[in-house]
Enzyme design. Structure first.
Site, PDB file in Angstrom:
ATOM      1  N   GLU A   1     -20.949  24.896 -28.614  1.00 28.46           N
ATOM      2  CA  GLU A   1     -20.834  23.623 -29.323  1.00 28.46           C
ATOM      3  C   GLU A   1     -21.174  22.517 -28.317  1.00 28.46           C
ATOM      4  OE1 GLU A   1     -17.676  20.867 -31.813  1.00 28.46           O
ATOM      5  OE2 GLU A   1     -17.246  21.639 -29.831  1.00 28.46           O
TER       6      GLU A   1
ATOM      7  N   ASP B   1     -15.872  26.214 -28.096  1.00 27.72           N
ATOM      8  CA  ASP B   1     -15.616  24.846 -28.534  1.00 27.72           C
ATOM      9  C   ASP B   1     -15.710  23.872 -27.355  1.00 27.72           C
ATOM     10  OD1 ASP B   1     -14.509  22.841 -30.515  1.00 27.72           O
ATOM     11  OD2 ASP B   1     -12.986  22.739 -28.941  1.00 27.72           O
TER      12      ASP B   1
END
Length: 740
Positions: free
Chosen positions: A438, A381
């Site tokens: 990401e 993330d």
């Protein structure tokens, strides 16, 4: 020991003494050059660094050539840490075994040793239920490296005991903290909103034994993004056990081969969606026990499904009582000190990726989730925030390469950490491991092997695609959609770097926004999705059903080398996501999944789900996705007036050839519409979004074969075929093999 396998490897008392696994073929251990004996990691790095064609990515992309020196310096920085880990611990793998050294560990004598890195503290003591929270009972001693330790006699510390470490600062202040390495933290709201750590060491008969091997890495990833807590239809927090029983079989039936689990790392604030992590080694206790999570992953493996963890190493919660912040009384134990250690938008702490113990903490976290829980990889993330010193805040990426390599723009320590993490993951699980970044910036070589000069990820998320769809739905009429822009956005990704395409994820459905289906059909979904009570639905439903299928299909077919769907979106889940909070009366109404909508034979949701199953079957039948599919796509038509988009995809061996044709026009259908194809022959319908079984009007006859003639080349293709294209529909044609 949290879990056990039928034949577990022997574990050493300290991580420095455990031998590393053999490096995978992509990162081979080389013989030492010039007769110098070095560790396998260092030997591999030496071989890569001295290779005459390193960095290979600069040879593949001429625009990277001016930055070859930067790419080399990045790799040399990684090599430095490999050498440090090898010198101090024997290998990077051994360095990443901090979870077997810090925290609580059984000794052969039955005693329990507890260790903690806290260089800023003046004194430390282990306190808990077991010693009546008495600071004098188990005082800890410190070594020269800031590591505190204490040995608790056998039988003194029962399983399930609440424990904390009590520090005294240099100024004489006393404060309690929970261990950063805690494997179980729980909340008792009757006493405090803060989480407390629990000594978790269940009896052997209660430990989970893994029964199933990891499935091999899929040739192509079809990812089901899921959140255990909102996976229940009831207005409550779902559990690992319920997910195992009800969601896993569903994922298998749908045709997805990977699950991406969100919000597993413990997070005190439920509404953070798991992105404000407080305990990095503890699976969220609100969903069940660690053993429940192990069983979930094991049962997924039994179904042939790989399980990826949504790993948050980009930042940490600012919580002090139950987080890492101010752990030893300073603001820089694991983080940057001062303003550098804060994310101004997320209001959270930022790691110091150049710190020895921070690297050990994060790399050990990677190894822990893979080894102890048998996750198959990670979706990292917030990678954009990690990569750049500006964290992407207020920064628009134009694609100019200086934005990725310019002085002062890139956090070189963070890049090094990501290279090390990718190297480690693919060393731990060489045959199954998957890493996904990401990243919205498009940094070149992010998804190329570190041996080529890249950062080492397998995939990046195609984050521009869902943003495009929401923008089109919000701001443009259907007849004003720009076919060229749609095709460009879907294909605008780096050559030879695999991308996961998706039309919407959890981000698009958060409160303040809504699901794609709700953008398309809005409040009419409440009254007109029933075929019993709304046999002649308004145009919004017909349009929404058609467009929902088309958007997913074009994203699946053109948007990447893999595909992702957030749970429930496969059947057009209505409304939005909103966790219980004061602003909504602590309601769970929007923090759940209404699975019954798709299973009800009287509701139109089932058509959208049936289409999703058929769409995924295309990849299983024709092998059009996967990292190897880079470059096996050709867009032959983007007609703005007719609103027609056509492209081809084919398998690696060239035997399977698909033609995708989309007519986005809201009212105009076309007869005898000529589409160029590269291979002449017979083309047959294999998927029709307008078919009855998908809630359509059955305007295309699937029994009719279409002949592509080499006598009529078209749009720079060697042949062409004439087709009937109904309005607001998409049709996929497969070329029939010559011997059929």
């Amino acid at each position: 020991m949290l879990g056990k396998t039928p034949a577990p490897p022997a574990t050493a008392a300290a991580p420095a003494t455990k031998s590393a696994p053999a490096p995978p073929a992509s990162q081979p251990a080389a013989d030492a050059a010039a007769g110098i004996t070095v560790n396998g990691d260092s030997a591999w790095a030496l071989k890569v660094a001295t290779s005459p064609d390193f960095p290979r990515v600069a040879r593949d992309d001429e625009h990277l050539a001016p930055f070859a020196g930067v790419l080399k310096s990045r790799f040399l920085k990684m090599r430095h840490w490999l050498d440090v880990a090898s010198t101090n611990h024997g290998s990077l793998y051994a360095f990443a075994q901090g979870h077997k050294y810090f925290g609580f560990h059984d000794l052969p004598s039955g005693d329990v040793v507890y260790r903690e890195y806290a260089p800023g503290a003046a004194s430390a003591a282990l306190v808990g239920d077991f010693n009546n929270w008495d600071s004098a009972a188990h005082r800890m001693t410190r070594n020269d490296f800031g590591v505190w330790s204490v040995t608790v006699p056998a039988g003194t510390l029962p399983h399930g005991s609440r424990v904390k470490i009590r520090f005294t600062s240099g100024a004489g202040e006393t404060f309690d903290r929970i261990s950063p390495w805690a494997r179980r933290v729980v909340q008792d709201v009757s006493k405090s909103v803060a989480y407390e750590s629990v000594y978790w060491n269940p009896p052997r008969e209660q430990q989970y034994t893994f029964k199933h091997p990891r499935p091999p890495r899929p040739e192509s990833l079809r990812i089901y993004e899921a959140h255990v807590g909102i996976a229940s239809e009831e207005p409550k927090i779902g559990s690992y056990a319920e997910f195992t029983a009800t969601v896993l079989p569903r994922v298998k039936t749908l045709g997805y081969n990977a699950i991406q689990l969100m919000a597993v790392q413990e997070h005190a604030y439920y509404a953070s969606f798991g992105y404000q992590v407080t305990s990095f080694f503890a699976p969220s206790s609100r969903f069940g026990t660690p053993e429940d999570l192990m069983r979930l992953i094991d049962e997924a493996h039994a179904l042939g499904i790989v399980v990826l963890l949504d790993l948050v190493h980009s930042h940490a919660s600012k919580n002090v009582l139950d987080g890492l912040n101010m752990f030893d009384g300073t603001d820089h134990c694991y983080f940057h000190g001062g303003p550098l250690g804060w994310h101004s938008l997320w209001d959270s702490r930022l790691f110091n990726y150049g710190s020895y113990e921070t690297l050990r903490f994060l790399l050990s976290n990677c190894a822990y989730w893979i080894e102890d829980y048998r996750f198959d990889g990670f979706r990292f993330d917030g990678v954009t925030s990690m990569l750049y010193t500006h964290h992407g805040i207020g920064y628009g990426f134009s694609g100019n390469y200086h934005e990725y390599f310019g002085p002062g723009l890139v956090d070189d320590d963070a890049v090094t950490y990501l290279m090390l993490a990718n190297y480690l993951v693919h060393q731990l699980v060489p045959d199954t491991g998957v890493t996904i970044a990401e990243d919205v910036s498009g940094m070149p070589a992010l998804c190329r092997p570190v041996a080529d000069g890249g950062v080492g990820f397998d995939y990046r998320l195609g984050m521009a695609v869902p943003d495009m769809w929401i923008k089109l739905l919000k701001e443009f009429k259907d007849e004003d959609w720009d076919m060229g822009n749609v095709a460009h956005t879907l294909t605008n990704r780096r050559w030879n770097e695999a991308t996961i395409g998706y039309a919407e994820s959890h981000d698009q459905a958060l409160v303040g926004d809504k699901t794609m289906a709700f953008w398309l059909m809005d409040k009419d979904m409440y009254d007109h999705m029933s075929e019993v009570y709304s046999q002649h639905p308004p145009p919004t439903i017909d349009r929404g059903m058609a467009m929902h299928k088309m958007i997913r299909l074009v994203t699946f077919g053109l948007g990447g080398e893999g595909y992702l769907c957030f749970m429930g979106n496969e059947f057009g889940h209505p409304e939005w996501l909103d966790f219980p909070r004061a602003g909504n009366g602590e309601s769970y109404h929007y923090a759940r999944r209404q699975w019954s909508l798709a299973s009800d034979p009287t509701l139109r949701y089932r058509y959208l789900q049936q289409f999703d199953v058929a769409m995924l079957q295309l990849d299983r039948d024709f092998h059009i996705l996967g990292p190897a599919s880079c470059g096996r796509t050709y867009v032959s038509l983007k007609h703005e007036g007719d609103k027609v988009l056509a492209f081809e995809r084919w398998s690696g061996d060239g035997k399977q050839h698909l033609l995708f044709v989309f007519n986005w026009h809201p009212t105009q259908s076309y007869t005898g519409y000529r589409i160029g194809v590269n291979r002449p022959g017979t083309y047959r319908v294999v998927l029709d979004s307008d078919a009855r079984e998908f809630g359509g009007f059955a305007r295309v006859d699937p029994t009719v074969d279409h002949i592509a003639s080499a006598d009529a080349p078209w749009n720079n293709r060697a042949a062409s075929v004439q087709l009937y294209l109904p309005s607001r529909s998409a049709t996929v044609f497969a070329r029939v093999a010559d011997d059929e």
